[in-house]
Write a protein that holds these residues in place. Structure first.
Motif, short mmCIF file in Angstrom:
data_model
loop_
_atom_site.label_atom_id
_atom_site.label_comp_id
_atom_site.label_asym_id
_atom_site.label_seq_id
_atom_site.Cartn_x
_atom_site.Cartn_y
_atom_site.Cartn_z
N PRO A 370 0.84 -1.21 0.00
CA PRO A 370 0.00 0.00 0.00
C PRO A 370 0.87 1.25 0.00
CG PRO A 370 -0.77 -1.58 1.64
CD PRO A 370 0.54 -2.09 1.13
N LYS A 371 0.49 2.24 -0.78
CA LYS A 371 1.28 3.47 -0.90
C LYS A 371 0.44 4.69 -0.54
CE LYS A 371 4.89 2.09 -4.15
NZ LYS A 371 4.69 0.64 -4.02
N MET A 372 1.03 5.55 0.26
CA MET A 372 0.37 6.79 0.63
C MET A 372 0.36 7.77 -0.54
SD MET A 372 1.84 7.71 4.41
CE MET A 372 1.68 6.61 5.82
N GLU A 373 -0.64 8.64 -0.54
CA GLU A 373 -0.63 9.79 -1.43
C GLU A 373 0.40 10.80 -0.90
OE1 GLU A 373 -2.27 9.99 -4.24
OE2 GLU A 373 -3.24 8.06 -3.89
N PRO A 374 0.94 11.68 -1.77
CA PRO A 374 1.96 12.63 -1.31
C PRO A 374 1.53 13.44 -0.10
CG PRO A 374 1.85 12.64 -3.70
CD PRO A 374 0.74 11.75 -3.23
N GLU A 375 0.25 13.88 -0.07
CA GLU A 375 -0.20 14.67 1.08
C GLU A 375 -0.26 13.82 2.35
OE1 GLU A 375 -3.87 13.63 -1.48
OE2 GLU A 375 -1.80 14.33 -1.79
N GLU A 376 -0.50 12.52 2.19
CA GLU A 376 -0.49 11.62 3.35
C GLU A 376 0.94 11.41 3.86
OE1 GLU A 376 -4.07 8.46 3.11
OE2 GLU A 376 -2.71 8.35 1.41
N GLU A 377 1.89 11.37 2.94
CA GLU A 377 3.30 11.25 3.33
C GLU A 377 3.69 12.40 4.27
OE1 GLU A 377 5.53 8.97 2.49
OE2 GLU A 377 4.97 8.08 0.56
N LEU A 378 3.35 13.62 3.84
CA LEU A 378 3.71 14.78 4.65
C LEU A 378 2.93 14.81 5.96
CD1 LEU A 378 3.86 17.45 1.80
CD2 LEU A 378 5.78 16.35 2.94
N ALA A 379 1.66 14.41 5.90
CA ALA A 379 0.85 14.38 7.12
C ALA A 379 1.40 13.37 8.11
CB ALA A 379 -0.60 14.04 6.77
N SER A 380 1.83 12.21 7.61
CA SER A 380 2.35 11.18 8.52
C SER A 380 3.62 11.65 9.22
CB SER A 380 2.61 9.87 7.76
OG SER A 380 3.68 10.02 6.84
N ILE A 381 4.45 12.41 8.51
CA ILE A 381 5.68 12.94 9.12
C ILE A 381 5.32 13.92 10.24
CG2 ILE A 381 7.71 14.38 8.71
CD1 ILE A 381 7.74 13.12 5.85
N LYS A 382 4.33 14.78 9.97
CA LYS A 382 3.90 15.73 11.00
C LYS A 382 3.26 15.02 12.19
CE LYS A 382 3.30 19.56 7.75
NZ LYS A 382 2.34 20.47 7.08
N ILE A 383 2.56 13.93 11.91
CA ILE A 383 1.95 13.14 12.99
C ILE A 383 3.02 12.56 13.89
CG2 ILE A 383 0.68 11.00 13.47
CD1 ILE A 383 -1.01 11.65 10.93
N LEU A 384 4.09 12.04 13.27
CA LEU A 384 5.19 11.48 14.06
C LEU A 384 5.92 12.57 14.83
CD1 LEU A 384 6.55 8.90 11.46
CD2 LEU A 384 5.39 8.37 13.61
N GLU A 385 6.19 13.69 14.14
CA GLU A 385 6.89 14.80 14.80
C GLU A 385 6.07 15.36 15.97
OE1 GLU A 385 7.60 17.51 11.60
OE2 GLU A 385 9.53 16.60 11.05
N GLY A 386 4.75 15.36 15.83
CA GLY A 386 3.89 15.88 16.88
C GLY A 386 3.68 14.92 18.04
N LYS A 387 4.28 13.73 17.91
CA LYS A 387 4.23 12.70 18.97
C LYS A 387 2.81 12.24 19.29
CE LYS A 387 8.59 14.20 21.07
NZ LYS A 387 9.37 13.19 20.36
N TYR A 388 1.89 12.37 18.32
CA TYR A 388 0.53 11.89 18.52
C TYR A 388 0.51 10.37 18.69
CZ TYR A 388 -0.79 16.53 16.80
OH TYR A 388 -0.92 17.88 16.64
N ILE A 389 1.34 9.69 17.90
CA ILE A 389 1.38 8.23 17.96
C ILE A 389 1.99 7.77 19.27
CG2 ILE A 389 2.20 6.13 16.83
CD1 ILE A 389 0.13 7.66 15.21
N GLU A 390 3.06 8.44 19.69
CA GLU A 390 3.70 8.08 20.97
C GLU A 390 2.71 8.18 22.12
OE1 GLU A 390 7.37 9.87 22.05
OE2 GLU A 390 8.23 9.67 20.03
#
Length: 457
Positions: A370-390
């Motif tokens: 499965p491959k993310m759309e480009p906007e999902e790629e950037l969103a996922s990086i921000k999600i990780l940086e924002g520590k929402y997943i942690e």
């Protein structure tokens, strides 16, 4: 089941590709001594002019000039893997032989004059941050990587545990550069993981090919056979390679007597054939599938190519990396320091005569993940940086409760951070795996594994 394994020194250019050491008593004589003498004199004359006329010659170190000349000479060969290993780089490489180091946890190579991610190692900072095979490293700590030697990049990516490194990536399909700050950690590299899937399908993930991997693989096969295994999946994805003898020994566990791989070098002395015997660990009629992707390189391509060419397994996934060359590291002494001359001396060929280098192994059945759309790629990086997943995983270390998942999605939507459920759950499971230990499989997300199971059914 026990068998003696021929031991061979192997190298792992920190986070990367593997080669083989040979003891070589001395360099070969030049075929044209007159030509060598001419250019040797030209070099010495050029050096003398630099010493006599360069405005800051008194500030230059003769050793740096010679090292630079050697590096330039090797670079002029046009081969990305032929290089000078200065003492620090050679030491780092030797430390990596032990199967552990401190860094970001990714195997790297060279592509289009840039450093490229071959594969992240599961459970490491790079893996957790979403680094992917094929990502091009554009900068390391603001240092441009264009035409950077692999060993220099490795040296920059490595560092003490808990120290940080800034890496800028280019990812195909994403217009903006992806900038990530990674905290280094001690990286320990296992070789084998196994589990039994439904319908008595054994699953073995081979993470690399080390000196003990064959023995570990035999134990895994014995364990699965003891559980009544009827079919087998070998997962070589994200496997950067390893010792040549190790992969030949492993092929021996699955193949009857015959050719596994051969190498063709500069002359006949470097053309060698490697064969399997009749010492199979499992019945050769047990159906097999092999998983590969763009992170499968070197020795993993040898095994996949041998099993494919000899009709022993169905290969599923994506085309492999295409690293099919053999490197020797020749050690030479510079006063009280040891240098390494890493030189490509041969190319690998599959039993059917297919050239692995720059071509890769094509799967019998192509399946994309499965491959993310480009906007999902950037969103996922921000999600990780924002520590929402942690924060989510701090509360839910092993499961993904529906109520908490919906609350997380709502919070992210309020920040305009939207990714599909499949990818968001993958981010969560990756974080859980980072804290609790790597997952062996992720069947909900893994379309390639799903296809391999379907093929074997």
């Amino acid at each position: 089941m026990k068998r003696s394994i021929e031991r061979m020194l192997w190298i792992f250019t920190l986070v990367t590709i593997i080669g083989i050491f040979y003891i070589v008593p001395q360099a070969r004589p030049f075929k044209n001594e007159n030509e060598f003498s001419y250019y040797d004199n030209l070099f010495k004359t050029s050096l003398q002019y630099l010493k006599d006329y360069y405005v800051d010659s008194d500030k230059t170190d003769i050793k740096d000039l010679y090292y630079g000349a050697i590096q330039g000479m090797y670079k002029a060969s046009g081969d990305a893997y032929t290089t000078l290993l200065e003492p620090k780089m050679l030491q780092g490489l030797m430390e990596s032989i032990q199967g552990e180091f401190e860094g970001i946890g990714a195997y790297v190579g060279v592509k289009d004059s840039r450093i490229v991610i071959i594969s992240p190692i599961e459970g490491t900072p790079a893996y957790k941050a979403g680094v992917r095979p094929g990502d091009l490293i554009m900068k390391i700590n603001d240092k441009d990587t264009e035409n950077m030697k692999l060993e220099e990049a490795v040296s920059l990516l490595r560092g003490p545990a808990d120290s940080k490194v800034k890496v800028s990536f280019y990812r195909k399909g994403v217009l903006q550069p992806i900038d990530i700050e990674l905290k280094r950690k001690k990286i320990e590299i296992p070789s084998i993981r196994e589990t039994m899937l439904a319908n008595k399908i054994g699953y073995i993930k081979i993470i690399n090919f080390g000196e003990k991997t064959t023995e570990e693989l035999e134990k895994a096969l014995d364990n699965l056979s003891g559980q009544g295994m009827k079919k087998l999946i070998i997962d070589l994805r994200y496997n950067p390679g390893g010792a040549l003898n190790a992969v030949v020994d492993m092929a021996d566990l699955f193949l009857d007597k015959g050719l596994v791989v051969y190498t063709v070098g500069k002359d006949s002395s470097e053309t060698k054939k490697f064969f399997s015997s009749d010492n199979t660990s499992i019945n050769t009629k047990v159906p097999m599938a092999v998983l590969i992707n763009g992170g499968s390189a070197s020795a993993s391509e040898i095994l996949a190519g041998a099993l494919k060419d000899r009709k022993r397994a169905v290969v599923v996934g994506e085309k492999s990396y295409g690293k099919g060359t053999v490197q020797n590291v020749f050690k030479i002494l510079d006063k009280d320091e040891m240098l390494g001359l890493k030189i490509t001396i041969a190319k690998y060929y599959t039993p059917g005569g297919y050239v692995i280098d720059k071509n890769g192994i094509e799967p019998d059945i192509k399946v994309d993940m499965p491959k993310m759309e480009p906007e999902e790629e950037l969103a996922s990086i921000k999600i990780l940086e924002g520590k929402y997943i942690e924060k989510f995983v701090d509360k839910n270390k092993k499961k993904i409760p529906d109520a908490d998942f919906k609350a997380l999605k709502k919070e992210l939507a309020s920040k305009n951070l939207i990714v599909k459920d499949l990818f968001l759950k993958k981010l969560i499971r990756s974080e859980q795996s980072y804290l609790e230990g790597p997952q062996i499989i992720d069947l909900e997300y893994d379309t390639q594994l799903q296809k391999a199971i379907e093929v074997l059914k």
